[in-house]
Enzyme design. Structure first.
Site, PDB file in Angstrom:
ATOM      1  N   LYS A 205       4.286  -4.576   3.298  1.00  0.00           N
ATOM      2  CA  LYS A 205       5.213  -4.306   4.406  1.00  0.00           C
ATOM      3  C   LYS A 205       6.616  -4.708   3.950  1.00  0.00           C
ATOM      4  CE  LYS A 205       5.715  -5.141   9.363  1.00  0.00           C
ATOM      5  NZ  LYS A 205       5.266  -5.958  10.503  1.00  0.00           N
TER       6      LYS A 205
ATOM      7  N   GLU B 105      -3.275  -7.111   8.885  1.00  0.00           N
ATOM      8  CA  GLU B 105      -4.685  -7.322   8.552  1.00  0.00           C
ATOM      9  C   GLU B 105      -5.572  -6.277   9.231  1.00  0.00           C
ATOM     10  OE1 GLU B 105      -2.687 -11.402   8.377  1.00  0.00           O
ATOM     11  OE2 GLU B 105      -2.562  -9.621   9.663  1.00  0.00           O
TER      12      GLU B 105
ATOM     13  N   TYR C  52      -8.693  11.956  -5.173  1.00  0.00           N
ATOM     14  CA  TYR C  52      -7.712  10.980  -4.703  1.00  0.00           C
ATOM     15  C   TYR C  52      -6.582  11.622  -3.911  1.00  0.00           C
ATOM     16  CZ  TYR C  52      -5.910  12.037  -9.409  1.00  0.00           C
ATOM     17  OH  TYR C  52      -5.495  12.661 -10.554  1.00  0.00           O
TER      18      TYR C  52
ATOM     19  N   GLU D  80       9.793  -4.097  16.317  1.00  0.00           N
ATOM     20  CA  GLU D  80       8.977  -3.552  15.227  1.00  0.00           C
ATOM     21  C   GLU D  80       8.186  -2.328  15.687  1.00  0.00           C
ATOM     22  OE1 GLU D  80       7.212  -6.797  12.347  1.00  0.00           O
ATOM     23  OE2 GLU D  80       6.829  -7.367  14.438  1.00  0.00           O
TER      24      GLU D  80
END
Length: 120
Positions: free
Chosen positions: A98, A73, A53, A21
């Protein structure tokens, strides 16, 4: 309080606990709901009184690209801190996706809420 939202912002970041990963920056998607008082911007019709934004999206893209987190997290918390660095934003509901993390699932992610009261 009003809501400004940004949905489906594509980010890239090195993230994950497995070596495979971490070999490349993965594609992530970000959804934000920002608690903001839009009264001044509505009255003035001036970007200086609003949450920019586009600038925020660029800042979040850079934060994700520079991050090197193992856990989604941890990255979500860093992104929330970036959002809350803007004093006009009172709180953020952030969902970080993800895609492809689990082949048998259409989506995996984390949703967090942070506010100025919690910011360091």
């Amino acid at each position: 309080m009003d809501t400004v939202f940004l949905q489906g912002l594509e980010l890239r970041s090195v993230i994950g606990v497995h070596a495979w990963e971490r070999a490349f920056a993965q594609r992530l998607k970000l959804d934000l709901r920002l608690a903001v008082d839009t009264g001044a911007a509505a009255a003035s019709d001036d970007l200086a009184d609003a949450v920019d934004y586009a600038a925020l999206a660029e800042q979040l893209t850079q934060t994700a690209a520079a991050a090197d987190c193992q856990l989604i997290e941890a990255l979500a918390d860093r992104l929330a801190a970036t959002v809350l660095s803007h004093a006009a934003i009172q709180s953020v509901d952030l969902t970080l996706h993800k895609p492809g993390a689990l082949p048998a699932a259409t989506d995996v992610g984390v949703a967090i809420t942070r506010s100025q009261q919690e910011a360091p």
